[in-house]
Structure formats: structure tokens, C-alpha cells
Design an enzyme around this catalytic site. Structure first.
Site, PDB file in Angstrom:
ATOM      1  N   ASN A  18      12.183  12.260 -16.121  1.00  0.00           N
ATOM      2  CA  ASN A  18      12.853  12.596 -14.870  1.00  0.00           C
ATOM      3  C   ASN A  18      14.335  12.254 -14.858  1.00  0.00           C
ATOM      4  O   ASN A  18      15.087  12.805 -14.075  1.00  0.00           O
ATOM      5  CB  ASN A  18      12.149  11.910 -13.692  1.00  0.00           C
ATOM      6  N   GLN A  41       7.490  16.300 -13.622  1.00  0.00           N
ATOM      7  CA  GLN A  41       8.742  17.052 -13.778  1.00  0.00           C
ATOM      8  C   GLN A  41       8.540  18.352 -14.544  1.00  0.00           C
ATOM      9  O   GLN A  41       9.383  19.251 -14.487  1.00  0.00           O
ATOM     10  CB  GLN A  41       9.797  16.194 -14.494  1.00  0.00           C
ATOM     11  N   CYS A  59      22.078   0.478  -8.964  1.00  0.00           N
ATOM     12  CA  CYS A  59      22.676  -0.404  -7.956  1.00  0.00           C
ATOM     13  C   CYS A  59      22.310   0.040  -6.551  1.00  0.00           C
ATOM     14  O   CYS A  59      21.987  -0.765  -5.693  1.00  0.00           O
ATOM     15  CB  CYS A  59      24.192  -0.395  -8.074  1.00  0.00           C
TER      16      CYS A  59
HETATM   17  C1  LIG Z   1       8.704  11.959  -8.668  1.00  0.00           C
HETATM   18  C2  LIG Z   1       7.945  11.455  -9.842  1.00  0.00           C
HETATM   19  C3  LIG Z   1       6.757  10.724  -9.680  1.00  0.00           C
HETATM   20  C4  LIG Z   1       6.251  10.304  -8.327  1.00  0.00           C
HETATM   21  O1  LIG Z   1       5.700  11.358  -7.613  1.00  0.00           O
HETATM   22  P1  LIG Z   1       5.480  11.165  -6.022  1.00  0.00           P
HETATM   23  O2  LIG Z   1       4.774  12.405  -5.610  1.00  0.00           O
HETATM   24  O3  LIG Z   1       6.850  11.056  -5.438  1.00  0.00           O
HETATM   25  O4  LIG Z   1       4.667   9.947  -5.826  1.00  0.00           O
HETATM   26  C5  LIG Z   1       6.066  10.345 -10.800  1.00  0.00           C
HETATM   27  N1  LIG Z   1       6.496  10.665 -12.023  1.00  0.00           N
HETATM   28  C6  LIG Z   1       7.635  11.370 -12.234  1.00  0.00           C
HETATM   29  C7  LIG Z   1       8.054  11.706 -13.617  1.00  0.00           C
HETATM   30  C8  LIG Z   1       8.400  11.780 -11.142  1.00  0.00           C
HETATM   31  O5  LIG Z   1       9.524  12.451 -11.355  1.00  0.00           O
END
Ligand SMILES: *Cc1c(COP(=O)(O)O)cnc(C)c1O
Length: 392
Positions: free
Chosen positions: A155, A183, A329
Site C-alpha cells: 500500500n 490494494q 509523524c
Molecule cells: C486499507 C488496507 C487494509 C485495511 O483495510 P480496512 O478495510 O480499512 O480495514 C489492509 N491492508 C492493506 C494493504 C490496506 O491497504
């Protein structure tokens, strides 16, 4: 709330809902409210819709609808996969393999199992592009290993891991394979059968669906402990009255993403490369983070030496560009991102990093705008940096 007319380049954090998704959800906010567990027609109506939605999501990843279990999002799916497998395989072993660049939903779950439940976790290193090493993975497997959890695509830096090869190694060694594909869904082709994926986390709000709804794909026949105990929903595996509105939106978002996958991949990759090259060519002392080609079609992550990510975000915000930085931060910690540290960036470079993630609404003129506005922003921040004075 007012409509925000700024340029949004933070699609990896979350995406706006598509109009069609909202339209698909509306009938269930207005009228279709029956509890799917109820015997009467109100309940039957919503039960049918949930089953249809499950089928659509299953088709998107080449699973069967029996293998899709709805959750409250990606974090819950990650928690369930890892804790569920860990607790139900105690007798077989207590060793889990993951990587240093996983999402916190995976990392913190693993740390919890280590700290409170006697599990042992190997956190694989990644190379400077953010790739795990298949040899290191093979070497890390031992007879106590019960699970490999490696994310599909990162991500922060966008690197896509060698999922099919990892699946093969897991299968050969009789170890379960979980991947966080949050992602990847909607950006890359996913075939859970071909890729030997046993468990996979996905979520709706990263692909133009609503927040608070996700799913765990569990290959048929795999046993894992429940995470949420209670009623008999989700074939007795995940209790709680179904989030019908969310489920319908998730399915619509999936359907739209799949019908447009190739087209959107091409469009975004072109825009991404223009943005990436436009920045790297126009700004000295800048460096791309993540793999140059094996990366998400919508991710650009660049480090700028001698400055802080927060400063960049602030000045970008002044010209109405919404982005994200690799330094944490803003989220209350002074440590730079664990992902940027894992690819070997020294602290000062990790602090000066910027993530721009594009999507559906991104137009070519937005890319041009950022390429034009960013160099003076970086120059301004550097002119105030004592570190930069020394190299000039
Ligand atoms: C956003 C994200 C999550 C969390 O998903 P939620 O639906 O916000 O709980 C987990 N893993 C990755 C790689 C993400 O980008």
C-alpha cells in the site's frame, strides 16, 4: 458537507464511492431492510441479494461463492485469517512467516500472537525494491510452519509480490498461504486457484465501494477458528447481522472494477509513468521507492533528500493537492514508515517521502499540475533546510 474541488491523489488511503455503487445501495437504505436470517419474505428478499453479491465477488477472483465470507473490512479479514489459522493449527505448529512490509493489520496481529500466545514469527526482509526473496522464504519454512502471509501489493510503495511463486512454495511444503490483496483487487488480475491462494483479504472502500465492508476468501475445506462468535451468519463462521447495504455496494464496486480492469490499468499506468518521470526528471536528489515496473498501476512513491514529508504535504495542500507521506509523524509517531525502513532508506530519506496514488477521477491535467507545482515546493523547502546548504 461541502464538495471538495481539490485534486485527490490519495486513492491508496481510500476511494470515493462510484455513483453506480451508491445507486445500487439506495434501495436497501430506503426499503430492503429485512434481516436475512428471518423466515418471512422481508428476510428472504435480502438473503437473495446477499447470495447474488457473494457470487459476483467470488467470480472476480475465480473462487466459488461458498468461499467468500463477509467481514467488517480488510483489517478484520487479516485478523481472522492469521489468528484463525494460528489457533486452529496449534497442534501442528506455532510458526508463521510474513514480511517486514505488511500492513499493520497483519504485522500487529502477528506481534500479538508472539507476545500473548507463544507463536514464533519470521519477518522476511525485502530488497531495495520491496520484493521478498523466494529463496529466503523457502529457507524459513520448518516443520512447525503453519502459515505464510505475504501481501499481494504494498500500500505504500506499490510493489507487487511474486504471489504465484509463493503459492507454489506454500503448496509444496503443505503450509497455508494467506495474502492481503486489499490494494490489488480492482487493479490486478487475481485468480485464487491458479495462484494457490488459501486465504485472501479484500475490502470495498479501496475500489470505489463503501467503508466497513470486506471479505475473507477461505478455500473450501480449510478449517480455522472463528474470530467473531455469536449467531449463525456466514455459515456459522462470522457472527453478526449482515451489512446488506455494504455487501450490495461491495458487489457493485467489484462488478464495475472487473468490467473495466484492462482499460483502467492501461489508463492509470500511462498517467502513473508520466507523473513518476515528470517528478524524477525535474527534481534533483529524488528517488523512486518501490519496483519500477512490478508495481500497482496507480502508485507513485518518491523520496526527496534534505526535507520532510510533512512540509511537502502542507504546501501541496495549499494548492489543493491531497497526498500522503511516508513519514508517520502525522499519525502520532516519530518513526518513519516501516516499509521505507525495510527497503533500506536511511531515516532522513524516509522522512522526505511522498506517496501519490491516482484513480478514477484523475485527469491528465491533474498530473501536469502536480508536475508543475511540485518542483518549486521542493525547492522552497530545501532552501530552508540546513542539510541542503551543505551540498549546494
Ligand atoms: C486499507 C488496507 C487494509 C485495511 O483495510 P480496512 O478495510 O480499512 O480495514 C489492509 N491492508 C492493506 C494493504 C490496506 O491497504
Amino acid at each position: 458537507m461541502q464538495i471538495n474541488d481539490g485534486i485527490y491523489m490519495d486513492y491508496a488511503a481510500t476511494t470515493p464511492m462510484k455513483k453506480e455503487v451508491l445507486e445500487a445501495m439506495m434501495p436497501f437504505l430506503e426499503g430492503g431492510f429485512g434481516n436475512p436470517s428471518s423466515f418471512h419474505s422481508f428476510g428472504r428478499d435480502t438473503k437473495k441479494v446477499i447470495d447474488e453479491s457473494r457470487e459476483i465477488i467470488a467470480n472476480a477472483i475465480n473462487a466459488s461463492q461458498k468461499e467468500i465470507y463477509f467481514t467488517g473490512g480488510g483489517s478484520e479479514a487479516d485478523n481472522w485469517a492469521i489468528k484463525g489459522v494460528a489457533f486452529s493449527n496449534r497442534k501442528k505448529g506455532n510458526h508463521i512467516i510474513t514480511s517486514k512490509i505488511e500492513h499493520h493489520a497483519v504485522l500487529h496481529t502477528c506481534e500479538y500472537l508472539e507476545k500473548f500466545h507463544g507463536f514464533e514469527v519470521t519477518y522476511l526482509d525485502v530488497d531495495e525494491d520491496g520484493m521478498i526473496s523466494l529463496d529466503e522464504l523457502k529457507n524459513a519454512i520448518k516443520k512447525e510452519t503453519i502459515l505464510i502471509s505475504i501481501m499481494f501489493a504494498n500500500n505504500e510503495i506499490g510493489t507487487v509480490e511474486p504471489i504465484e511463486e509463493i503459492g507454489k512454495i506454500a503448496k509444496e511444503n503443505n503450509v497455508l498461504f494467506h495474502t492481503d490483496a486489499v490494494q490489488a483487487l480492482g487493479h490486478l488480475e487475481i485468480d485464487v486457484k491458479e495462484m494457490n491462494i488459501d486465504l485472501m483479504s479484500i475490502t470495498a472502500h479501496k475500489l470505489y465501494g463503501p467503508k466497513g465492508i470486506g471479505a475473507l476468501y477461505i478455500r473450501q475445506g480449510i478449517k480455522l477458528h472463528n474470530l467473531i462468535h455469536g449467531g449463525a451468519q456466514e455459515k456459522r463462521r462470522r457472527a453478526g447481522t449482515e451489512n446488506i447495504v455494504g455487501i450490495v455496494g461491495f458487489a457493485k464496486a467489484c462488478e464495475l472494477a472487473m468490467s473495466d480492469l484492462e482499460e483502467s490499468k492501461k489508463r492509470l499506468t500511462t498517467l502513473r509513468d508520466k507523473l513518476m518521470n515528470g517528478i524524477l526528471e525535474n527534481i534533483p536528489y529524488s528517488k523512486l521507492n518501490g519496483h519500477r515496473t512490478k508495481r500497482l498501476p496507480n502508485n507513485v512513491n518518491i523520496s526527496f533528500e534534505f526535507i520532510e514529508g510533512e512540509g511537502i504535504l502542507l504546501l501541496l495542500d495549499h494548492v489543493k493537492v491531497a497526498a500522503s507521506s511516508g513519514s508517520a509523524c502525522t499519525s502520532g509517531s516519530l518513526d518513519p514508515s516501516h516499509v521505507l525502513m525495510a527497503i533500506g532508506l536511511p531515516h532522513e530519506k524516509a522522512h522526505g517521502s511522498l506517496r501519490l496514488t491516482i484513480g478514477d477521477m484523475t485527469k491528465e491535467e491533474d498530473i501536469d499540475f502536480v508536475i508543475e507545482k511540485l518542483p518549486p515546493i521542493i525547492e522552497k523547502l530545501r532552501s530552508m533546510s540546513p542539510l541542503y546548504e551543505n551540498v549546494k
